[in-house]
Design a protein around this motif. Structure first.
Motif, mmCIF file in Angstrom:
data_model
loop_
_atom_site.group_PDB
_atom_site.id
_atom_site.type_symbol
_atom_site.label_atom_id
_atom_site.label_comp_id
_atom_site.label_asym_id
_atom_site.label_seq_id
_atom_site.Cartn_x
_atom_site.Cartn_y
_atom_site.Cartn_z
ATOM 1 N N ALA A 154 -0.709 0.765 -1.999
ATOM 2 C CA ALA A 154 -0.862 -0.684 -2.144
ATOM 3 C C ALA A 154 -2.330 -1.054 -2.092
ATOM 4 N N GLU A 210 6.352 -8.774 6.027
ATOM 5 C CA GLU A 210 5.305 -9.236 6.929
ATOM 6 C C GLU A 210 5.991 -9.768 8.173
ATOM 7 N N THR A 269 -4.819 -3.203 -0.698
ATOM 8 C CA THR A 269 -4.942 -4.113 0.448
ATOM 9 C C THR A 269 -6.364 -4.643 0.611
ATOM 10 N N GLY A 305 9.187 -4.310 -6.382
ATOM 11 C CA GLY A 305 7.886 -3.993 -6.948
ATOM 12 C C GLY A 305 6.691 -4.502 -6.173
ATOM 13 N N SER A 306 6.855 -5.359 -5.197
ATOM 14 C CA SER A 306 5.725 -5.922 -4.463
ATOM 15 C C SER A 306 5.080 -4.885 -3.555
ATOM 16 N N ASP A 307 3.748 -4.969 -3.412
ATOM 17 C CA ASP A 307 3.043 -4.054 -2.508
ATOM 18 C C ASP A 307 3.420 -4.298 -1.054
ATOM 19 N N VAL A 308 3.672 -5.556 -0.693
ATOM 20 C CA VAL A 308 4.060 -5.892 0.681
ATOM 21 C C VAL A 308 5.583 -5.918 0.758
ATOM 22 N N VAL A 362 3.612 -1.979 3.995
ATOM 23 C CA VAL A 362 3.189 -1.974 2.596
ATOM 24 C C VAL A 362 3.558 -0.644 1.950
ATOM 25 N N ARG A 363 3.702 -0.684 0.642
ATOM 26 C CA ARG A 363 3.989 0.536 -0.108
ATOM 27 C C ARG A 363 2.760 1.442 -0.104
ATOM 28 N N THR A 402 12.420 -3.596 -1.037
ATOM 29 C CA THR A 402 11.452 -2.578 -1.443
ATOM 30 C C THR A 402 11.094 -2.672 -2.914
#
Length: 141
Positions: free
Chosen positions: A121, A106, A123, A100-103, A117-118, A98
């Motif tokens: 995010a 997958e 997208t 810092g990445s938005d995803v 996704v957060r 979880t």
């Protein structure tokens, strides 16, 4: 007396900060709300090994498919599972960090492509590539 009061305030706020920071790091608001009747895990208990069973939340239902999120107790890992009533495979899912990445994760199989996704995010690029945001935390292809 005033000196003690001033000392107590930072201790109270200092105790709440780690909880709030952990919740924001996860990026899945549904996990922060109280569990409801629909948040019952439909899969095998073994699928929850290493995860916090109390964090299971139904995020979205579409047709015969239900999408669930679940997190680890330390909220450093979150998972997305898709359960289909009419599917012989039962469920498809995966877990990711979880950070810092938005995803967060997958998941891709011949029949299912989805991402957890957060919240918040960006997208837009995914959507331009044919992905569709069906929930604030779920993108599917």
């Amino acid at each position: 007396m005033k000196r003690r009061m001033l000392m107590a305030v930072p201790l109270i706020f200092g105790g709440l900060l780690p909880i709030a920071a952990c919740s924001q790091a996860l990026g899945i608001p549904a996990v922060d709300r109280p569990a409801g009747e629909a948040d019952h895990w439909p899969g095998a208990d073994e699928q929850l090994e290493g995860l916090d069973a109390g964090s299971v939340r139904l995020l979205f239902s579409q047709g015969s498919a239900d999408y669930f999120a679940v997190a680890s107790a330390d909220q450093l890992t979150a998972c997305l599972y898709k359960f289909e009533e009419d599917s012989s495979q039962g469920s498809v899912g995966g877990c990711g960090a979880t950070g810092g990445s938005d995803v967060i994760v997958e998941v891709s199989t011949p029949k299912t492509k989805m991402m957890l996704v957060r919240s918040g995010a960006d997208t837009a690029e995914l959507e331009q590539a044919g992905w569709m945001r069906i929930h604030e935390n779920i993108v599917v292809f």
